[in-house]
Motif scaffolding. Structure first.
Motif, short mmCIF file in Angstrom:
data_model
loop_
_atom_site.label_atom_id
_atom_site.label_comp_id
_atom_site.label_asym_id
_atom_site.label_seq_id
_atom_site.Cartn_x
_atom_site.Cartn_y
_atom_site.Cartn_z
N THR A 46 49.05 34.16 33.83
CA THR A 46 49.78 34.20 35.09
C THR A 46 51.12 34.87 34.89
O THR A 46 51.88 34.49 34.01
CB THR A 46 49.99 32.78 35.64
N PRO B 40 48.96 46.74 38.21
CA PRO B 40 47.98 45.76 38.67
C PRO B 40 47.07 45.33 37.55
O PRO B 40 46.84 46.05 36.59
CB PRO B 40 47.21 46.55 39.74
N ASN C 31 42.89 44.31 40.55
CA ASN C 31 43.12 42.87 40.51
C ASN C 31 43.25 42.40 41.95
O ASN C 31 44.26 42.67 42.61
CB ASN C 31 44.40 42.55 39.72
N TYR D 203 43.98 39.69 43.20
CA TYR D 203 45.15 38.86 43.43
C TYR D 203 46.40 39.70 43.69
O TYR D 203 47.37 39.21 44.25
CB TYR D 203 45.44 37.96 42.22
N HIS D 204 46.38 40.95 43.23
CA HIS D 204 47.59 41.78 43.31
C HIS D 204 47.57 42.72 44.50
O HIS D 204 47.91 43.89 44.40
CB HIS D 204 47.78 42.55 42.01
N ILE E 107 51.55 36.28 40.53
CA ILE E 107 50.29 37.03 40.48
C ILE E 107 49.49 36.65 39.25
O ILE E 107 49.85 37.02 38.13
CB ILE E 107 50.58 38.56 40.45
N GLU F 163 46.52 37.33 36.62
CA GLU F 163 46.29 38.67 36.09
C GLU F 163 44.90 38.93 35.53
O GLU F 163 44.78 39.47 34.44
CB GLU F 163 47.33 38.98 35.01
N GLN G 120 49.08 33.56 47.92
CA GLN G 120 48.22 33.96 46.82
C GLN G 120 46.77 33.90 47.27
O GLN G 120 46.43 33.13 48.17
CB GLN G 120 48.45 33.04 45.61
N THR H 74 42.50 35.92 46.69
CA THR H 74 41.70 37.13 46.56
C THR H 74 40.88 37.42 47.81
O THR H 74 40.30 38.49 47.92
CB THR H 74 40.73 37.03 45.38
#
Length: 313
Positions: A5, A24, A115, A117-118, A137, A139, A169, A171
């Motif tokens: 993380t 990313p 990614n 999440y990013h 974020i 990773e 946060q 996805t």
């Protein structure tokens, strides 16, 4: 899968420039389970290695991302037939509460490493892009095969702005509070199989939020202690740190311009700046310790320069 993380400290968002420059994804290369609903849809096809022939627009209508992104694919509202594309479900969303989805489609013939999440959200103000979120974020590296797509559902919810703004946060389903009306961009970056992250490509699209501008107000739990001349003393909850914000006419260094959507995410700074009023040139805040990087720091907010520091500096 690499689950490290990255704690993108609040200072990097508040005191850094208008755009993030973090790359990313992580170093992991494990592919996610594409059978998970909503994660990654893939269709069997030929996947090549190396850089595909991308269809880059003549003009970029979105943020330039960071130094690692060598190319940016962004049409004003994704009205194109490019082979790597971010598409919004609608061009406008209504404040204070609405949802818009963004779909990344890969038709390049090559695997795109990224990614999920990013994802990144920016706001356009006076022809300048300001990075808004996310701040924390995870990773993992994720693979989007050719002929695949991935969708994020972004809910903008301004129905309860009296509390501290929690970090967004996710996805797939993302909730983001504290956004005012205006022009925004949603994007992500990555690289193709056979390349490295320093050859990243940014992919984004613009969208509009229709509604009122964001007003910077303190959190509901802020209490005024007293006012002594031009200094105001406030506090919030249990306290272990004192912060100071001072109006400055001639700052010792060039202040970083910040907009309400950025400041509201950093609770101590939000409460400091929202406590200024006529005749007040300095605000003292007793609160909980939040890392703000090296202080003092200088920011410009709504045309006024402030020095932000912790007591004792």
């Amino acid at each position: 899968m690499n689950r490290r993380t990255v704690l993108a400290s609040v200072s990097s968002v508040l005191f850094a420039g208008c755009l993030t420059e973090s790359s990313p994804g992580g170093s992991g290369t494990d592919e996610p389970d594409t059978s998970t609903p909503g994660m990654t849809k893939t269709t069997p096809g030929t996947t090549t290695t190396g850089s595909p022939d991308l269809q880059i627009p003549d003009e970029n209508h979105c943020p330039p991302f960071g130094d690692d992104e060598k190319q940016v694919i962004c049409y004003e509202y994704a009205d194109s037939e490019t082979n790597l594309l971010m598409t919004p479900s609608k061009e406008q969303a209504e404040l204070p509460d609405d949802t818009v989805s963004f779909t990344l489609s890969n038709e390049t013939g090559a695997t795109f490493t990224t990614n999920y999440y990013h994802w990144m959200v920016w706001k356009l103000v006076d022809n300048e892009w300001f990075y808004i979120a996310p701040q924390v974020i995870p990773e993992p590296a994720m693979m989007l095969e050719s002929s695949g797509s991935h969708t994020w559902s972004l809910t903008i919810d301004n129905t309860n702005l009296g509390s501290s703004i929690e970090g967004a946060q996710g996805t797939e389903d993302i909730s983001l509070a504290g956004l005012g009306g205006g022009t925004y961009a949603f994007g992500i970056s990555g690289w193709f199989q056979g390349q490295s992250y320093d050859e990243s490509v940014g992919v984004a699209t613009r969208f509009e939020l229709v509604g009122n501008s964001l007003s910077l107000t303190p959190t509901d739990d802020l209490e005024e202690v007293n006012r002594d001349g031009d200094e105001k003393h406030v506090r919030v909850g249990q306290t272990d740190t004192t912060y100071l914000a001072t109006r400055v006419e001639n700052p010792d260094e060039e202040p970083m311009r910040k907009i309400p959507e950025q400041v509201i995410r950093i609770t101590p700074i939000r409460n400091l700046l929202a406590s200024f009023e006529d005749g007040v040139s300095r605000v003292r805040l007793d609160g909980r310790n939040t890392y703000l990087g090296e202080t003092p720091q200088y920011i410009e907010y709504e045309g006024v320069a402030y020095r932000i520091e912790t007591a004792g500096n």
